[in-house]
Design a protein around this motif. Sequence first.
Motif, mmCIF file in Angstrom:
data_model
loop_
_atom_site.group_PDB
_atom_site.id
_atom_site.type_symbol
_atom_site.label_atom_id
_atom_site.label_comp_id
_atom_site.label_asym_id
_atom_site.label_seq_id
_atom_site.Cartn_x
_atom_site.Cartn_y
_atom_site.Cartn_z
ATOM 1 N N ASN A 13 1.974 -4.971 4.341
ATOM 2 C CA ASN A 13 3.201 -5.769 4.414
ATOM 3 C C ASN A 13 3.106 -6.936 3.433
ATOM 4 O OD1 ASN A 13 1.536 -7.681 5.595
ATOM 5 N ND2 ASN A 13 2.140 -7.144 7.684
ATOM 6 N N GLU A 62 3.048 -4.016 -1.395
ATOM 7 C CA GLU A 62 3.787 -3.822 -0.155
ATOM 8 C C GLU A 62 4.280 -2.380 -0.049
ATOM 9 O OE1 GLU A 62 7.331 -6.063 2.405
ATOM 10 O OE2 GLU A 62 6.787 -6.753 0.379
ATOM 11 N N GLY A 63 4.122 -1.816 1.151
ATOM 12 C CA GLY A 63 4.569 -0.458 1.412
ATOM 13 C C GLY A 63 3.478 0.581 1.318
#
Length: 322
Positions: A13, A62-63
């Motif tokens: 995140n 992120e991801g």
Amino acid sequence: MSDPETPFRLVVNADVAGQRTDRALADAIGTVSRSRVKALIESGHLTRNDETRTEPSDILREGMVLLLTFPTPTPARPEAENLPLNILYEDRDLIVLDKQAGLVTHPAPGNETGTLVNALLGHCKEGFEGIGGEKRPGIVHRLDKDTSGLMVVAKTSLAHNALSEAFAARDIDRAYLALAWGLLPASGEFDGSIGRDKKDRKRMAVVAGGGKVALTRFRTLESIHASVSLIECRLATGRTHQIRVHLAHAGHPLIGDPVYLRRIPAAARGLPQDAKEAALDFPRQALHAARLGFVHPRTGETLSFETPPPEDFKALKSRLIG
């Protein structure tokens, strides 16, 4: 917290993005050291978005979805042996025991069997959850072969990591009883740095440079014929042979110390003949780890243990008093 035996999944995140992979995983897992995570990544145990990654320093975005797997712990190399142990406390995570003098902690050349590790493997059998990829006891501190007293041993990675950090942070309550030559003041401290003795690599010494900072605090519990002091020592640091080195350097070596007591001390002249013979014939350093306290890594409970010195120590003190 995660069980280090099962795969760990992390979805990156915004808070984690920008960090190194090994650091982010170690922080997220909480019970496995960063060095262990790094070794696992380099050994091919990490996938990122379903692709194997072997570079611990990869920067996360992120991801991303990370999955770190833990290999099944392999049997420890030392053999399990059925040896007596004086266990004072045991649960899922740790063991507290009173080690007898003469027991070596780790197998090593000349002491491949009959050690504390061999005895713990025999006692716990399959009770170790796996530390560093092996089903083995986690030795987080040591006592010299001929020092008796309290030790704590980890059975899980959670306990091993937490206790190691507590010892490193000096957040452990430890007190030792010692019989030292000479008359010491009521209380005091020794703060000389300790390193290898340049004249004898098997010995440690207080050194002017290049050593590790060491601090030992003491208080005198009893003076015997103004020639021997029964003292309590508390360690602010945990260097090899620390108490023995500090006291010898100060001119108060431990009775019976085979390494740091090189000649008959002048203080021996103040003892009655029987007491002098008992002190000079004592076959080991008169040192006992009498108290150990720490916070339990899983429950947060403060645990504290005390144990009296063994019979040979008590018999020596009795003969000294006369």
